[in-house]
Design a protein around this motif. Structure first.
Motif, short mmCIF file in Angstrom:
data_model
loop_
_atom_site.label_atom_id
_atom_site.label_comp_id
_atom_site.label_asym_id
_atom_site.label_seq_id
_atom_site.Cartn_x
_atom_site.Cartn_y
_atom_site.Cartn_z
N LEU A 45 0.84 -1.19 0.00
CA LEU A 45 0.00 0.00 0.00
C LEU A 45 0.88 1.24 0.00
O LEU A 45 1.53 1.55 1.00
N LEU A 46 0.91 1.94 -1.12
CA LEU A 46 1.77 3.11 -1.25
C LEU A 46 0.93 4.38 -1.31
O LEU A 46 -0.04 4.47 -2.06
N ASP A 47 1.31 5.36 -0.50
CA ASP A 47 0.64 6.65 -0.51
C ASP A 47 1.56 7.65 0.17
O ASP A 47 2.40 7.29 0.99
N ARG A 48 1.37 8.93 -0.16
CA ARG A 48 2.15 9.97 0.51
C ARG A 48 1.35 10.62 1.63
O ARG A 48 1.82 11.56 2.26
N ARG A 49 0.11 10.15 1.86
CA ARG A 49 -0.75 10.75 2.86
C ARG A 49 -0.14 10.63 4.26
O ARG A 49 0.58 9.68 4.57
N THR A 50 -0.50 11.57 5.12
CA THR A 50 0.00 11.56 6.50
C THR A 50 -1.11 11.24 7.50
O THR A 50 -0.87 11.19 8.70
N ASP A 51 -2.35 11.00 6.99
CA ASP A 51 -3.43 10.62 7.90
C ASP A 51 -3.43 9.09 8.06
O ASP A 51 -2.45 8.43 7.73
N ASP A 52 -4.52 8.53 8.59
CA ASP A 52 -4.54 7.10 8.85
C ASP A 52 -5.19 6.30 7.73
O ASP A 52 -5.57 5.14 7.92
N GLY A 53 -5.30 6.88 6.54
CA GLY A 53 -5.95 6.20 5.43
C GLY A 53 -5.31 4.88 5.08
O GLY A 53 -6.01 3.86 4.90
N VAL A 54 -3.99 4.84 4.96
CA VAL A 54 -3.31 3.60 4.60
C VAL A 54 -3.46 2.57 5.71
O VAL A 54 -3.65 1.37 5.46
N ALA A 55 -3.40 3.02 6.96
CA ALA A 55 -3.58 2.11 8.09
C ALA A 55 -4.97 1.48 8.06
O ALA A 55 -5.13 0.29 8.38
N GLN A 56 -5.96 2.24 7.67
CA GLN A 56 -7.31 1.70 7.55
C GLN A 56 -7.39 0.64 6.45
O GLN A 56 -8.04 -0.39 6.62
N THR A 57 -6.71 0.91 5.35
CA THR A 57 -6.67 -0.08 4.27
C THR A 57 -6.00 -1.36 4.76
O THR A 57 -6.49 -2.47 4.50
N ALA A 58 -4.90 -1.21 5.47
CA ALA A 58 -4.16 -2.37 5.98
C ALA A 58 -5.00 -3.17 6.98
O ALA A 58 -4.97 -4.41 6.99
N VAL A 69 1.79 -4.43 3.30
CA VAL A 69 2.89 -3.62 3.80
C VAL A 69 2.57 -2.17 3.47
O VAL A 69 2.07 -1.88 2.38
N GLN A 70 2.79 -1.27 4.41
CA GLN A 70 2.50 0.14 4.22
C GLN A 70 3.77 0.88 3.82
O GLN A 70 4.80 0.76 4.49
N ILE A 71 3.68 1.65 2.74
CA ILE A 71 4.85 2.34 2.22
C ILE A 71 4.52 3.81 2.00
O ILE A 71 3.61 4.14 1.23
N ALA A 72 5.24 4.69 2.67
CA ALA A 72 5.07 6.13 2.48
C ALA A 72 6.03 6.59 1.40
O ALA A 72 7.26 6.49 1.57
N ALA A 73 5.50 7.04 0.28
CA ALA A 73 6.37 7.45 -0.83
C ALA A 73 5.62 8.40 -1.74
O ALA A 73 4.39 8.41 -1.79
N ASP A 74 6.40 9.18 -2.48
CA ASP A 74 5.86 10.14 -3.44
C ASP A 74 6.08 9.58 -4.84
O ASP A 74 7.21 9.22 -5.21
#
Length: 263
Positions: A45-58, A69-74
């Motif tokens: 799960l790749l996103d540049r967001r800083t909220d809990d959106g990716v965590a909710q997806t996970a 796996v959560q990945i913070a990237a641009d």
């Protein structure tokens, strides 16, 4: 003769495959990431967001019994995407599927639009898709198992939306459609299929804000089905194009627009 009835459901089964989804923290990308897990895939799960959106997806994916796996990237950074693919394969396994949904939308009259507004959107919506596909395809080509890539475009890449001043957005989505076709032909003999999905007006958080109420009513009245799509309705088209059910589809742009482009 092969038992067609017995084997047909397996065409949509993604069990044992690893997917990477960009824009996985909200809207269409989030829902498709969830849908891929529901069909059996493990999902990065790749996103540049800083909220809990990716965590909710996970959290949703965990409930399906699949891994993520959560990945913070641009997506405008080639090196960040290369690292994201490396992390995906290290933690989940060889990359076989990719869904690129990261993108932004805004509007301004063409004669008044600032250069920065134009360039920022193009960097994310077009350059970001190119860099994402490049990193994903490099991995797929390296391990020799082939793969399938789906890019989220828009019906705005095919038509000009009435009442919306978004020349840069429309151009970016038209670019995604043709870029997908071009990449499909470059990789057609090396086992990688590339297609795009072009949603019509869809009830994402961006389109359902209170200040958008009047405009969303216009969207619905202009659509032959007389409503916007839900994000759930983008899962089936994406799963189809990523799965073996679409093994003879490459270079396709699948319009999912409630009939809008018929008028």
């Amino acid at each position: 003769m092969e038992d067609i009835t017995l084997n047909a459901p397996k065409m949509f089964d993604l069990s044992g495959r690893v997917a990477l989804v960009t824009g996985a923290g909200s809207g269409i990308g989030q829902r498709i990431a969830m849908g891929l897990a529901q069909c059996g895939a493990d999902v990065a799960l790749l996103d540049r967001r800083t909220d809990d959106g990716v965590a909710q997806t996970a959290a949703f994916i965990a409930k399906t019994g699949r891994k993520s796996v959560q990945i913070a990237a641009d997506v405008t950074s080639g090196s960040a995407l290369a690292e994201a693919v490396r992390q995906t394969e290290t933690e989940l396994g060889p990359l076989r599927l990719a869904l690129n949904a990261a993108g932004i939308a805004n509007a301004a009259p063409c004669e008044e639009m600032e250069e920065d507004q134009y360039q920022t959107l193009m960097d994310i919506n077009m350059k970001g898709v190119w860099l994402s596909c490049q990193a994903q395809a490099r991995a797929m080509l390296a391990h020799g198992q082939g793969g399938s890539i789906v890019n989220i475009a828009s019906m705005s890449g095919v038509i000009v939306n009435r009442g919306l001043n978004q020349v840069h957005y429309n151009a970016s989505k038209a670019g995604v459609i043709h870029m997908s076709k071009s990449m499909a032909m470059e990789w057609v003999d090396r086992g990688i299929r590339v297609n795009s999905v072009s949603p019509g007006y869809t009830a994402t958080p961006m389109n359902t804000r209170p200040e958008m109420l009047h405009q969303t009513k216009d969207f619905e009245s202009q659509t032959p089905l007389q409503r916007m799509a839900s994000v759930d309705e983008m899962v089936g088209p994406a799963v189809f194009l990523l799965s073996d059910a679409a093994s003879y589809c490459t270079g396709v742009d699948l319009l999912v627009d409630g009939g809008f482009c018929c008028w």
